[in-house]
Design a protein around this motif. Structure first.
Motif, mmCIF file in Angstrom:
data_model
loop_
_atom_site.group_PDB
_atom_site.id
_atom_site.type_symbol
_atom_site.label_atom_id
_atom_site.label_comp_id
_atom_site.label_asym_id
_atom_site.label_seq_id
_atom_site.Cartn_x
_atom_site.Cartn_y
_atom_site.Cartn_z
ATOM 1 N N TYR A 90 42.447 16.308 -44.708
ATOM 2 C CA TYR A 90 42.191 17.249 -43.626
ATOM 3 C C TYR A 90 43.484 17.539 -42.866
ATOM 4 O O TYR A 90 44.209 16.615 -42.463
ATOM 5 C CB TYR A 90 41.160 16.717 -42.637
ATOM 6 C CG TYR A 90 41.014 17.632 -41.437
ATOM 7 C CD1 TYR A 90 40.296 18.823 -41.536
ATOM 8 C CD2 TYR A 90 41.635 17.333 -40.222
ATOM 9 C CE1 TYR A 90 40.188 19.687 -40.452
ATOM 10 C CE2 TYR A 90 41.530 18.193 -39.141
ATOM 11 C CZ TYR A 90 40.814 19.370 -39.262
ATOM 12 O OH TYR A 90 40.714 20.232 -38.200
ATOM 13 N N MET A 91 43.754 18.827 -42.685
ATOM 14 C CA MET A 91 44.823 19.284 -41.809
ATOM 15 C C MET A 91 44.293 20.496 -41.051
ATOM 16 O O MET A 91 43.684 21.383 -41.638
ATOM 17 C CB MET A 91 46.081 19.634 -42.606
ATOM 18 C CG MET A 91 46.760 18.415 -43.247
ATOM 19 S SD MET A 91 48.272 18.808 -44.144
ATOM 20 C CE MET A 91 47.573 19.488 -45.661
ATOM 21 N N LYS A 92 44.504 20.504 -39.766
ATOM 22 C CA LYS A 92 43.940 21.533 -38.896
ATOM 23 C C LYS A 92 44.292 22.935 -39.361
ATOM 24 O O LYS A 92 43.449 23.842 -39.349
ATOM 25 C CB LYS A 92 44.431 21.307 -37.461
ATOM 26 C CG LYS A 92 43.964 22.354 -36.453
ATOM 27 C CD LYS A 92 42.465 22.306 -36.239
ATOM 28 C CE LYS A 92 42.038 23.278 -35.153
ATOM 29 N NZ LYS A 92 40.563 23.307 -34.972
ATOM 30 N N ASP A 93 45.513 23.142 -39.821
ATOM 31 C CA ASP A 93 45.944 24.492 -40.193
ATOM 32 C C ASP A 93 45.397 24.938 -41.548
ATOM 33 O O ASP A 93 45.689 26.048 -42.005
ATOM 34 C CB ASP A 93 47.468 24.614 -40.178
ATOM 35 C CG ASP A 93 48.155 23.707 -41.188
ATOM 36 O OD1 ASP A 93 47.466 22.949 -41.915
ATOM 37 O OD2 ASP A 93 49.403 23.738 -41.260
ATOM 38 N N GLN A 94 44.575 24.102 -42.200
ATOM 39 C CA GLN A 94 43.998 24.454 -43.496
ATOM 40 C C GLN A 94 42.505 24.766 -43.413
ATOM 41 O O GLN A 94 41.848 24.897 -44.446
ATOM 42 C CB GLN A 94 44.231 23.307 -44.485
ATOM 43 C CG GLN A 94 45.683 23.037 -44.814
ATOM 44 C CD GLN A 94 46.321 24.155 -45.617
ATOM 45 O OE1 GLN A 94 45.689 24.766 -46.476
ATOM 46 N NE2 GLN A 94 47.590 24.436 -45.351
#
Length: 272
Positions: A90-94
């Motif tokens: 998980y990465m916020k910008d994805q």
């Protein structure tokens, strides 16, 4: 522990560290062993990021993966339920990308597996040093953000960070509690990873660390009322044959796993 009839954590050669068996070999092995459900969840690609030893390539692997698994899903529909997913960080910008995977590409599910984050396209792992509490806090915060995002059907090897922990300190216990309580609040199952026992135990013992699956972690998970799901984390078809059911029966008894906590089939999260 009764033998598994479902597994949703299965890799393929495309990730760069699984054996080069064709996808169909996994299906045939699962059918031979009496599985009802087989989910493929290879390490997901990220667009514009190449990491050949860790994950498939978006342009040169992902579309072949979709075609292959969907073909097998149709071919063996009368013998086994086949599902197609991905294991991904998980990465916020994805977040738009996760939506795209689940809607445009019609994946059945995503599982959350935090190994690293990416900075300027390069992986930064959480385990840069032993007992590095700042790295472990970052892992926990990213994992919790992923749980809260609503894109993931379960968390695989949530205790993987303990593979680099020498001592369960009060700070480490607090991180474990945070993971378990968030998963409970958002009704996200936690995976008891079978592959960790097979492939990570001796490394951890050699370095004086805990190995996953970690008895201490899962005792707390049971105490907090988490749902637990077994995951083979297969990187070769014979991984289905290597499961030590006697060991995991004892492990299950030690942590207090029972029918109330054990999830035998996975319900997939749907993106609204």
């Amino acid at each position: 522990m009764e033998k598994l009839h479902s597994n949703y954590h299965t890799h393929t050669f495309r990730c760069g560290h699984a054996l080069p068996n064709p996808d169909e070999d996994y299906v045939l092995k699962a059918i031979e062993l009496g599985y009802k459900n087989l989910g493929f969840s290879d390490h997901a690609p990220f667009k514009y990021i190449q990491h050949p030893s860790m994950r498939m390539d978006f342009d040169n692997g992902f579309f072949d993966y979709l075609k292959s698994i969907n073909t097998l899903k149709e071919k063996y529909k009368d013998k086994i339920n086949i599902y197609i997913g991905l294991e991904i960080e998980y990465m916020k910008d994805q977040e738009d990308y996760y939506k795209e995977l689940l809607t445009q590409y019609k994946l059945d599910y995503l599982i959350l597996g935090q190994h690293c984050i990416y900075k300027y396209g390069e992986p930064i792992y959480y385990y840069n040093g032993y007992d590095n509490i700042q790295d472990f806090k970052r892992y926990t915060n990213d994992l919790i953000a992923g749980i809260k995002s609503g894109f993931f059907s379960y968390v695989c090897h949530p205790d993987i960070f303990l593979n680099h922990v020498h001592e369960i300190t009060p700070e480490i216990n607090e991180l474990i509690d945070q993971i378990c309580l968030t998963a409970k609040e958002y009704d996200i199952p936690l995976e008891l990873n079978i592959n960790g026992e097979t492939n990570n135990k001796f490394w951890a013992i050699k370095h004086g660390c805990y190995h996953y699956p970690c008895e201490h972690f899962f005792k707390k998970a049971i105490k907090h009322g988490n749902k637990i799901i077994f995951g083979v984390d297969a990187h070769a078809p014979f991984d289905f044959d290597k499961i030590d059911y006697d060991y995991f029966s004892k492990f299950s008894a030690e942590i207090g796993l029972n029918e109330h906590n054990l999830l035998k089939e996975l319900g997939f999260k749907k993106v609204k």
